[in-house]
Each structure stands twice: as C-alpha cells, then as structure tokens.
Design a protein around this motif. Structure first.
Motif, PDB file in Angstrom:
ATOM      1  N   TYR A 141       0.842  -1.200   0.000  1.00  0.00           N
ATOM      2  CA  TYR A 141       0.000   0.000   0.000  1.00  0.00           C
ATOM      3  C   TYR A 141       0.875   1.248   0.000  1.00  0.00           C
ATOM      4  O   TYR A 141       1.839   1.351   0.758  1.00  0.00           O
ATOM      5  CB  TYR A 141      -0.929   0.015   1.215  1.00  0.00           C
ATOM      6  N   GLY A 142       0.516   2.207  -0.867  1.00  0.00           N
ATOM      7  CA  GLY A 142       1.252   3.467  -0.946  1.00  0.00           C
ATOM      8  C   GLY A 142       0.330   4.641  -0.704  1.00  0.00           C
ATOM      9  O   GLY A 142      -0.895   4.525  -0.779  1.00  0.00           O
ATOM     10  N   SER A 143       0.908   5.765  -0.398  1.00  0.00           N
ATOM     11  CA  SER A 143       0.121   6.968  -0.134  1.00  0.00           C
ATOM     12  C   SER A 143      -0.568   7.440  -1.404  1.00  0.00           C
ATOM     13  O   SER A 143       0.027   7.441  -2.494  1.00  0.00           O
ATOM     14  CB  SER A 143       1.037   8.075   0.410  1.00  0.00           C
ATOM     15  N   ASP A 144      -1.793   7.835  -1.257  1.00  0.00           N
ATOM     16  CA  ASP A 144      -2.583   8.330  -2.383  1.00  0.00           C
ATOM     17  C   ASP A 144      -2.704   9.839  -2.265  1.00  0.00           C
ATOM     18  O   ASP A 144      -3.505  10.348  -1.478  1.00  0.00           O
ATOM     19  CB  ASP A 144      -3.965   7.673  -2.388  1.00  0.00           C
ATOM     20  N   PHE A 145      -1.923  10.568  -3.035  1.00  0.00           N
ATOM     21  CA  PHE A 145      -1.936  12.023  -2.965  1.00  0.00           C
ATOM     22  C   PHE A 145      -3.140  12.631  -3.687  1.00  0.00           C
ATOM     23  O   PHE A 145      -3.340  13.838  -3.637  1.00  0.00           O
ATOM     24  CB  PHE A 145      -0.641  12.583  -3.559  1.00  0.00           C
ATOM     25  N   ARG A 146      -3.921  11.761  -4.338  1.00  0.00           N
ATOM     26  CA  ARG A 146      -5.149  12.270  -4.957  1.00  0.00           C
ATOM     27  C   ARG A 146      -6.156  12.707  -3.908  1.00  0.00           C
ATOM     28  O   ARG A 146      -7.092  13.453  -4.222  1.00  0.00           O
ATOM     29  CB  ARG A 146      -5.755  11.193  -5.853  1.00  0.00           C
ATOM     30  N   MET A 147      -5.975  12.250  -2.689  1.00  0.00           N
ATOM     31  CA  MET A 147      -6.848  12.711  -1.614  1.00  0.00           C
ATOM     32  C   MET A 147      -6.738  14.215  -1.418  1.00  0.00           C
ATOM     33  O   MET A 147      -7.726  14.890  -1.117  1.00  0.00           O
ATOM     34  CB  MET A 147      -6.497  12.003  -0.301  1.00  0.00           C
ATOM     35  N   VAL A 148      -5.520  14.741  -1.585  1.00  0.00           N
ATOM     36  CA  VAL A 148      -5.313  16.171  -1.394  1.00  0.00           C
ATOM     37  C   VAL A 148      -6.049  16.967  -2.468  1.00  0.00           C
ATOM     38  O   VAL A 148      -6.735  17.949  -2.170  1.00  0.00           O
ATOM     39  CB  VAL A 148      -3.810  16.505  -1.402  1.00  0.00           C
ATOM     40  N   THR A 149      -5.920  16.543  -3.720  1.00  0.00           N
ATOM     41  CA  THR A 149      -6.596  17.267  -4.808  1.00  0.00           C
ATOM     42  C   THR A 149      -8.109  17.122  -4.709  1.00  0.00           C
ATOM     43  O   THR A 149      -8.853  18.075  -4.955  1.00  0.00           O
ATOM     44  CB  THR A 149      -6.101  16.748  -6.161  1.00  0.00           C
ATOM     45  N   SER A 150      -8.573  15.935  -4.347  1.00  0.00           N
ATOM     46  CA  SER A 150     -10.021  15.728  -4.225  1.00  0.00           C
ATOM     47  C   SER A 150     -10.591  16.542  -3.072  1.00  0.00           C
ATOM     48  O   SER A 150     -11.647  17.171  -3.202  1.00  0.00           O
ATOM     49  CB  SER A 150     -10.319  14.241  -4.019  1.00  0.00           C
ATOM     50  N   LEU A 256     -21.448  17.193   3.503  1.00  0.00           N
ATOM     51  CA  LEU A 256     -20.004  17.414   3.414  1.00  0.00           C
ATOM     52  C   LEU A 256     -19.271  16.486   4.381  1.00  0.00           C
ATOM     53  O   LEU A 256     -18.291  15.830   3.996  1.00  0.00           O
ATOM     54  CB  LEU A 256     -19.685  18.869   3.728  1.00  0.00           C
ATOM     55  N   ALA A 257     -19.724  16.425   5.618  1.00  0.00           N
ATOM     56  CA  ALA A 257     -19.092  15.541   6.597  1.00  0.00           C
ATOM     57  C   ALA A 257     -19.248  14.076   6.188  1.00  0.00           C
ATOM     58  O   ALA A 257     -18.311  13.274   6.347  1.00  0.00           O
ATOM     59  CB  ALA A 257     -19.702  15.777   7.980  1.00  0.00           C
ATOM     60  N   PHE A 258     -20.403  13.719   5.658  1.00  0.00           N
ATOM     61  CA  PHE A 258     -20.627  12.351   5.206  1.00  0.00           C
ATOM     62  C   PHE A 258     -19.677  11.984   4.070  1.00  0.00           C
ATOM     63  O   PHE A 258     -19.143  10.870   4.025  1.00  0.00           O
ATOM     64  CB  PHE A 258     -22.084  12.196   4.765  1.00  0.00           C
ATOM     65  N   THR A 259     -19.450  12.912   3.151  1.00  0.00           N
ATOM     66  CA  THR A 259     -18.526  12.671   2.046  1.00  0.00           C
ATOM     67  C   THR A 259     -17.102  12.498   2.551  1.00  0.00           C
ATOM     68  O   THR A 259     -16.360  11.640   2.061  1.00  0.00           O
ATOM     69  CB  THR A 259     -18.584  13.826   1.043  1.00  0.00           C
ATOM     70  N   PHE A 260     -16.713  13.312   3.511  1.00  0.00           N
ATOM     71  CA  PHE A 260     -15.387  13.149   4.115  1.00  0.00           C
ATOM     72  C   PHE A 260     -15.219  11.724   4.652  1.00  0.00           C
ATOM     73  O   PHE A 260     -14.196  11.077   4.418  1.00  0.00           O
ATOM     74  CB  PHE A 260     -15.185  14.153   5.246  1.00  0.00           C
ATOM     75  N   LYS A 261     -16.206  11.269   5.380  1.00  0.00           N
ATOM     76  CA  LYS A 261     -16.122   9.954   6.019  1.00  0.00           C
ATOM     77  C   LYS A 261     -16.087   8.826   4.996  1.00  0.00           C
ATOM     78  O   LYS A 261     -15.226   7.937   5.049  1.00  0.00           O
ATOM     79  CB  LYS A 261     -17.302   9.766   6.972  1.00  0.00           C
ATOM     80  N   VAL A 262     -17.018   8.852   4.067  1.00  0.00           N
ATOM     81  CA  VAL A 262     -17.169   7.735   3.138  1.00  0.00           C
ATOM     82  C   VAL A 262     -16.021   7.678   2.133  1.00  0.00           C
ATOM     83  O   VAL A 262     -15.437   6.608   1.892  1.00  0.00           O
ATOM     84  CB  VAL A 262     -18.521   7.827   2.405  1.00  0.00           C
ATOM     85  N   TYR A 263     -15.691   8.818   1.548  1.00  0.00           N
ATOM     86  CA  TYR A 263     -14.737   8.813   0.444  1.00  0.00           C
ATOM     87  C   TYR A 263     -13.291   8.742   0.912  1.00  0.00           C
ATOM     88  O   TYR A 263     -12.445   8.132   0.260  1.00  0.00           O
ATOM     89  CB  TYR A 263     -14.941  10.061  -0.423  1.00  0.00           C
ATOM     90  N   PHE A 264     -12.970   9.366   2.029  1.00  0.00           N
ATOM     91  CA  PHE A 264     -11.577   9.461   2.445  1.00  0.00           C
ATOM     92  C   PHE A 264     -11.195   8.532   3.596  1.00  0.00           C
ATOM     93  O   PHE A 264     -10.005   8.306   3.822  1.00  0.00           O
ATOM     94  CB  PHE A 264     -11.256  10.908   2.861  1.00  0.00           C
TER      95      PHE A 264
END
Length: 275
Positions: A141-150, A256-264
């Motif tokens: 497993y590697g870090s996913d920097f797409r989290m920052v852009t998303s 917004l909070a739900f999206t944070f939880k589910v997606y990230f």
C-alpha cells in the motif's frame, strides 16, 4: 514667616496648549491607553473594526478590495480569529455569528488557513486510516496524494459556491438582511474548523464512533450556521422558503461531513496505491 500663595488657575490651560495631561479626572481623552492608537500602524482592515466603522475600499474586481481582508497583525489574529471566530464557530450560543463575530470587518485569512489545514489533515489522516484498515495491503500500500486534490476541490466548491448560491437566494428574495458575499464566505470557511480534529479521530476504525463524530460535529457547527442565516430569511413572506433555506444549509453541511467519512476514511472501496 511670611507665606505667599500663588494662583495656579492657568496651569490647566498651559498644559492643554503643550499637550500634557492637566490632571482632570473627568478628562479621559488623555488617559493612558487612549493615545496608544495614535502610534499604532493604521490602514489595516481591523483598525476600522475597533472604531466600529467599515471602510471597504476598492471595487469587487480590484486587487485592493481583497487585499484588505488579509491585512491583519499577529495580536489581532490571536484575539479576533483564534479566540472569537474559531471557537465560536464550533460552540453554539444565542448570538448571531455574522453580526457578533464577523461584522463589521470579516477576514479571509482565517478561512483560508482553516481550509488548507483541513485539506492536508484529510490527506494525512485519510491515508493513515486507509493504511490501517487495509493492514498495509501486505506491504504494497502506498500513499494516495489524490486525496489532497479531491479534498481541496470539494472544500473549494463548498466554501465558494455554496455561499454564492445562498447570497443569490437572499438577493432574489430581497432579504431585509442581505449579508455581503464575503461575510458568507468567512462564515462557511470558519465552519470547517470543527472537522480538523474530527479527521484525526476518524483514524479509529469503528463505524458507530465515526457516525457519532459526524452527528456531533454537524450539530455544533450546523447550529452556528443555521442561527447565522435564520435572521436573514425569517421575515420572508414564503415561510417554506425560509425554513427550507435553513434546512438546506444544515443538510449540505451534513453531506459534506458524510462525504469526508465515506470517500476518504471508510474502507468500503479500497483506493489503489499511487505508483
């Protein structure tokens, strides 16, 4: 011994001419602290806040207009942002957040750093949560920097677009209390502060605990948002629009909070490593 008494009636007038304090208790203009502001740098956006006046210079499309919202000093940031604006954005009170804590001079410095801090907080703790939940993907497993852009895209849309839509609604309904667009951006920017510690706690892989954090954070900051917006819509002739606006504000905050939880943070979909 012959005592000669002199008349000192003209002492106060002499001191007034020389600029010294004449010793009159009723004269508060020359007391210690009142003259300190004369030596302080002027022209800052918060200088007018102390006097209770608002002098927003420039037009909406000029650089000077936005520059004044970032013109703050260290002590002013500590008092006006950290103590008043950050704390009161997550602690509901009977006071109106816009009227009591943002006006007459809002700032974009605090919301900017709150948003940036939240973006990197999601990137760091989201990757850590994914790593823990996937058991390190057995070393692959590697870090996913797409989290920052998303995360930055999502937060930008929320802080900029949602206040714009809300401002358009208030303008279209000819609200008696039409908040400036900058005030709404400042309000929504500070409303994100509560999610910064929440992202850290979301590392704990317990579903009920993460849901509890969502309801707690949305209840606190959502109440601040609702109480700030309600005075602007409560006198609308159409009560359905008034209550619908406040409900939409809270629902969008929850989504917004739900999206944070589910997606990230949730492991319902495993994000592939960024090779």
């Amino acid at each position: 011994m012959d005592l000669n008494f002199q008349n000192f009636d003209n002492v106060n007038s002499t001191n007034e001419q020389s600029g010294a304090f004449g010793g009159n208790i009723g004269d508060r203009n020359n007391l210690v602290g009142s003259g300190a502001s004369s030596s302080a740098p002027s022209g800052g956006v918060f200088d007018d806040a102390q006097s209770g006046t608002s002098t927003r210079k420039g037009n909406l499309f000029s650089f000077e207009y936005y520059q004044q919202f970032f013109d703050v000093e260290t002590d002013q940031v500590l008092v006006l942002i950290v103590i008043k604006r950050l704390i009161n954005s997550v602690v509901p009170t009977h006071r109106n957040y816009i009227q009591d804590f943002l006006q007459p001079i809002p700032d974009l410095w605090g919301p900017f750093w709150v948003s940036v801090t939240l973006v990197f907080s999601i990137g760091i703790f989201g990757n850590l949560a994914q790593f823990i939940e996937n058991d390190g993907a057995k070393g692959s497993y590697g870090s996913d920097f797409r989290m920052v852009t998303s995360a930055s895209t999502l937060i930008f849309l929320y802080v900029v677009i949602v206040p714009l839509l809300l401002y358009g609604l208030l303008w279209n309904r000819r609200s008696e209390m039409l908040h400036p667009y900058v005030d709404l951006v400042c309000l929504y920017g500070y409303s994100l502060a509560i999610f910064i510690p929440v992202t850290f706690l979301w590392i704990i892989n317990m579903g009920w605990f993460r849901w509890a954090l969502i309801f707690a954070s949305v209840s606190l900051s959502g109440t601040v948002l609702a109480r700030a917006i309600w005075p602007a819509v409560k006198n609308d002739v159409n009560k359905m629009i008034a209550f619908g606006t406040v409900a939409t504000v809270v629902i969008l905050h929850f989504l917004l909070a739900f999206t944070f939880k589910v997606y990230f943070f949730d492991s319902m979909h495993s994000i592939p490593p960024n090779l």
